[in-house]
Design a protein around this motif. Structure first.
Motif, PDB file in Angstrom:
ATOM      1  N   ALA A 116       0.857  -1.187   0.000  1.00  0.00           N
ATOM      2  CA  ALA A 116       0.000   0.000   0.000  1.00  0.00           C
ATOM      3  C   ALA A 116       0.894   1.237   0.000  1.00  0.00           C
ATOM      4  N   PRO A 117       0.404   2.387  -0.493  1.00  0.00           N
ATOM      5  CA  PRO A 117       1.199   3.614  -0.472  1.00  0.00           C
ATOM      6  C   PRO A 117       1.549   4.041   0.956  1.00  0.00           C
ATOM      7  N   VAL A 118       2.672   4.716   1.095  1.00  0.00           N
ATOM      8  CA  VAL A 118       3.094   5.274   2.376  1.00  0.00           C
ATOM      9  C   VAL A 118       2.673   6.745   2.427  1.00  0.00           C
ATOM     10  N   GLN A 119       1.942   7.106   3.456  1.00  0.00           N
ATOM     11  CA  GLN A 119       1.466   8.481   3.605  1.00  0.00           C
ATOM     12  C   GLN A 119       2.431   9.265   4.472  1.00  0.00           C
ATOM     13  N   SER A 121       3.781  13.646   5.408  1.00  0.00           N
ATOM     14  CA  SER A 121       3.341  15.041   5.343  1.00  0.00           C
ATOM     15  C   SER A 121       3.657  15.663   3.991  1.00  0.00           C
ATOM     16  N   CYS A 122       4.521  15.023   3.219  1.00  0.00           N
ATOM     17  CA  CYS A 122       4.893  15.528   1.894  1.00  0.00           C
ATOM     18  C   CYS A 122       4.033  14.936   0.791  1.00  0.00           C
ATOM     19  N   GLY A 123       3.184  13.965   1.139  1.00  0.00           N
ATOM     20  CA  GLY A 123       2.359  13.285   0.161  1.00  0.00           C
ATOM     21  C   GLY A 123       2.554  11.781   0.221  1.00  0.00           C
ATOM     22  N   LYS A 124       1.975  11.093  -0.773  1.00  0.00           N
ATOM     23  CA  LYS A 124       2.029   9.636  -0.787  1.00  0.00           C
ATOM     24  C   LYS A 124       3.192   9.133  -1.656  1.00  0.00           C
ATOM     25  N   TYR A 125       3.716   7.968  -1.255  1.00  0.00           N
ATOM     26  CA  TYR A 125       4.790   7.313  -1.996  1.00  0.00           C
ATOM     27  C   TYR A 125       4.462   5.831  -2.165  1.00  0.00           C
ATOM     28  N   ARG A 126       4.789   5.300  -3.329  1.00  0.00           N
ATOM     29  CA  ARG A 126       4.819   3.842  -3.463  1.00  0.00           C
ATOM     30  C   ARG A 126       6.247   3.394  -3.227  1.00  0.00           C
ATOM     31  N   VAL A 127       6.406   2.162  -2.772  1.00  0.00           N
ATOM     32  CA  VAL A 127       7.723   1.677  -2.362  1.00  0.00           C
ATOM     33  C   VAL A 127       8.156   0.529  -3.267  1.00  0.00           C
ATOM     34  N   VAL A 128       9.410   0.580  -3.687  1.00  0.00           N
ATOM     35  CA  VAL A 128      10.026  -0.474  -4.487  1.00  0.00           C
ATOM     36  C   VAL A 128      11.318  -0.879  -3.794  1.00  0.00           C
ATOM     37  N   ALA A 129      11.556  -2.182  -3.646  1.00  0.00           N
ATOM     38  CA  ALA A 129      12.783  -2.667  -3.005  1.00  0.00           C
ATOM     39  C   ALA A 129      13.478  -3.661  -3.920  1.00  0.00           C
ATOM     40  N   GLY A 130      14.778  -3.492  -4.084  1.00  0.00           N
ATOM     41  CA  GLY A 130      15.578  -4.401  -4.905  1.00  0.00           C
ATOM     42  C   GLY A 130      16.984  -4.487  -4.352  1.00  0.00           C
ATOM     43  N   LEU A 131      17.847  -5.184  -5.051  1.00  0.00           N
ATOM     44  CA  LEU A 131      19.218  -5.351  -4.587  1.00  0.00           C
ATOM     45  C   LEU A 131      20.016  -4.073  -4.788  1.00  0.00           C
ATOM     46  N   ILE A 163      13.216   2.295  -2.410  1.00  0.00           N
ATOM     47  CA  ILE A 163      12.950   3.532  -3.157  1.00  0.00           C
ATOM     48  C   ILE A 163      11.524   3.995  -2.877  1.00  0.00           C
ATOM     49  N   PHE A 164      11.383   5.241  -2.483  1.00  0.00           N
ATOM     50  CA  PHE A 164      10.078   5.868  -2.271  1.00  0.00           C
ATOM     51  C   PHE A 164       9.765   6.725  -3.498  1.00  0.00           C
ATOM     52  N   VAL A 165       8.752   6.321  -4.253  1.00  0.00           N
ATOM     53  CA  VAL A 165       8.388   7.001  -5.503  1.00  0.00           C
ATOM     54  C   VAL A 165       7.133   7.836  -5.271  1.00  0.00           C
ATOM     55  N   PRO A 166       7.198   9.165  -5.467  1.00  0.00           N
ATOM     56  CA  PRO A 166       6.021  10.015  -5.220  1.00  0.00           C
ATOM     57  C   PRO A 166       4.878   9.702  -6.174  1.00  0.00           C
ATOM     58  N   ILE A 167       3.653   9.722  -5.650  1.00  0.00           N
ATOM     59  CA  ILE A 167       2.467   9.442  -6.456  1.00  0.00           C
ATOM     60  C   ILE A 167       1.349  10.403  -6.091  1.00  0.00           C
ATOM     61  N   GLN A 168       0.300  10.416  -6.902  1.00  0.00           N
ATOM     62  CA  GLN A 168      -0.941  11.136  -6.635  1.00  0.00           C
ATOM     63  C   GLN A 168      -0.701  12.610  -6.299  1.00  0.00           C
ATOM     64  N   GLY A 169      -0.019  13.312  -7.203  1.00  0.00           N
ATOM     65  CA  GLY A 169       0.168  14.744  -7.052  1.00  0.00           C
ATOM     66  C   GLY A 169       1.326  15.140  -6.168  1.00  0.00           C
ATOM     67  N   ASN A 170       2.044  14.203  -5.620  1.00  0.00           N
ATOM     68  CA  ASN A 170       3.217  14.506  -4.800  1.00  0.00           C
ATOM     69  C   ASN A 170       4.339  14.983  -5.726  1.00  0.00           C
ATOM     70  N   THR A 171       4.773  16.230  -5.557  1.00  0.00           N
ATOM     71  CA  THR A 171       5.785  16.812  -6.443  1.00  0.00           C
ATOM     72  C   THR A 171       7.199  16.682  -5.888  1.00  0.00           C
ATOM     73  N   SER A 172       7.357  16.033  -4.749  1.00  0.00           N
ATOM     74  CA  SER A 172       8.689  15.826  -4.186  1.00  0.00           C
ATOM     75  C   SER A 172       9.448  14.794  -5.023  1.00  0.00           C
ATOM     76  N   PRO A 173      10.781  14.849  -5.039  1.00  0.00           N
ATOM     77  CA  PRO A 173      11.550  13.848  -5.801  1.00  0.00           C
ATOM     78  C   PRO A 173      11.509  12.484  -5.127  1.00  0.00           C
ATOM     79  N   ARG A 174      11.820  11.441  -5.887  1.00  0.00           N
ATOM     80  CA  ARG A 174      11.907  10.118  -5.290  1.00  0.00           C
ATOM     81  C   ARG A 174      13.089  10.068  -4.331  1.00  0.00           C
TER      82      ARG A 174
END
Length: 270
Positions: A116-119, A121-131, A163-174
């Motif tokens: 699920a997205p991480v909420q 104060s800067c907005g929502k992020y989706r999370v991706v994990a890899g090596l 990696i935290f990737v901004p989503i849903q109008g979040n203009t902050s960088p990943r």
């Protein structure tokens, strides 16, 4: 990080029971796993919070927990079932007079995403994990108990990037954070010897190790080693519903996976 993953036994077992002799070698190969979306796989920042301002200017330190699930790794084979984690056994392991064989192991592919997205104060992020680059090697100890198999223990070193990737109008960088975990050897886990027609178990195939969706790295098949299952003499089985195997770092991080037979591979019942 706690992983509870479902092992896909990437091997083919024959109807005939194998014969294990004193000079038997466990051939190098891979063990592939899948991670369920049941909340048991997660990365916690409670002990090592992300600092204030990590997500954007003024954001508070992040001490939350991110639940993860597997995202299937791309391969060049349509016959393989989906998996998201690959552990490589790097050496042919010969048994000594005490019935013990050693091989180096290394995590060679990992593909996880947040459930699920991480909420923040800067907005929502989706999370991706890899090596996170070349992985450290550890040593698996395989013990032979009889002609059909035995038990093994294996520590695991995992260096990941979350990696935290901004989503849903979040203009902050990943944002990206590195997480390194040392899992000691887990409790002894069963393994069984597998036999198949010439070449069937060792045929290499390509997997995606950098997360771009294109398989580019060649790995062997699983060889003659079936982890997490026990040979009954008339067939190979993982028990009722499978076998749970866990790594616990002792610092609130745990790596658990579930072993079973599946896909196009044969799991024989007694």
């Amino acid at each position: 990080m706690r992983h509870k993953v479902s092992l896909l036994v990437v091997a083919l077992a024959l109807l005939t029971a194998p014969v294990l002799t004193a000079d038997t070698v466990i051939t190098r190969g891979i063990d592939a796993f899948t991670t369920p979306a049941d909340g048991s796989t997660f990365v916690s920042f409670a002990n090592n919070p992300l600092p204030a301002g990590f997500f954007c200017e003024g954001s508070a330190p992040f001490t939350g927990t991110v639940a993860l699930k597997g995202k299937a790794i791309a391969t060049d084979s349509k016959k393989l079932p989906a998996f998201d984690t690959v552990v490589e056994r790097l050496d042919d392991a010969a048994f000594n007079e005490q019935g013990v064989a050693l091989t180096r192991v290394r995590l060679s592919a990992l593909s996880l995403v947040g459930t699920a997205p991480v909420q923040t104060s800067c907005g929502k992020y989706r999370v991706v994990a890899g090596l996170n680059g070349q992985q450290r090697e550890t040593v698996m100890r395989i013990t032979r108990e009889n002609e059909l198999g035995g038990t093994y223990v294996s520590p695991l070193a995992v260096d990941t990037k979350v990696i935290f990737v901004p989503i849903q109008g979040n203009t902050s960088p990943r944002r990206t954070v590195s997480v390194s975990i040392n899992f000691p050897s887990h409790a002894p886990t069963p393994w069984a010897l597998a036999r198949a027609p010439e070449g069937a178990l060792q045929r290499p195939f390509l997997i995606d190790t950098n997360g771009d969706g294109h398989p580019e790295t060649s790995v062997n098949g699983s060889g003659n080693f079936l982890p997490g299952v026990r040979h009954t003499g008339s067939g190979i089985r993982a028990g009722a519903g499978g076998t749970y195997i866990c790594h616990d770092s002792g610092t609130g991080e745990e790596h658990c996976y579930w072993s079973s037979c599946g896909g196009d591979y044969i799991c024989l019942e007694p």
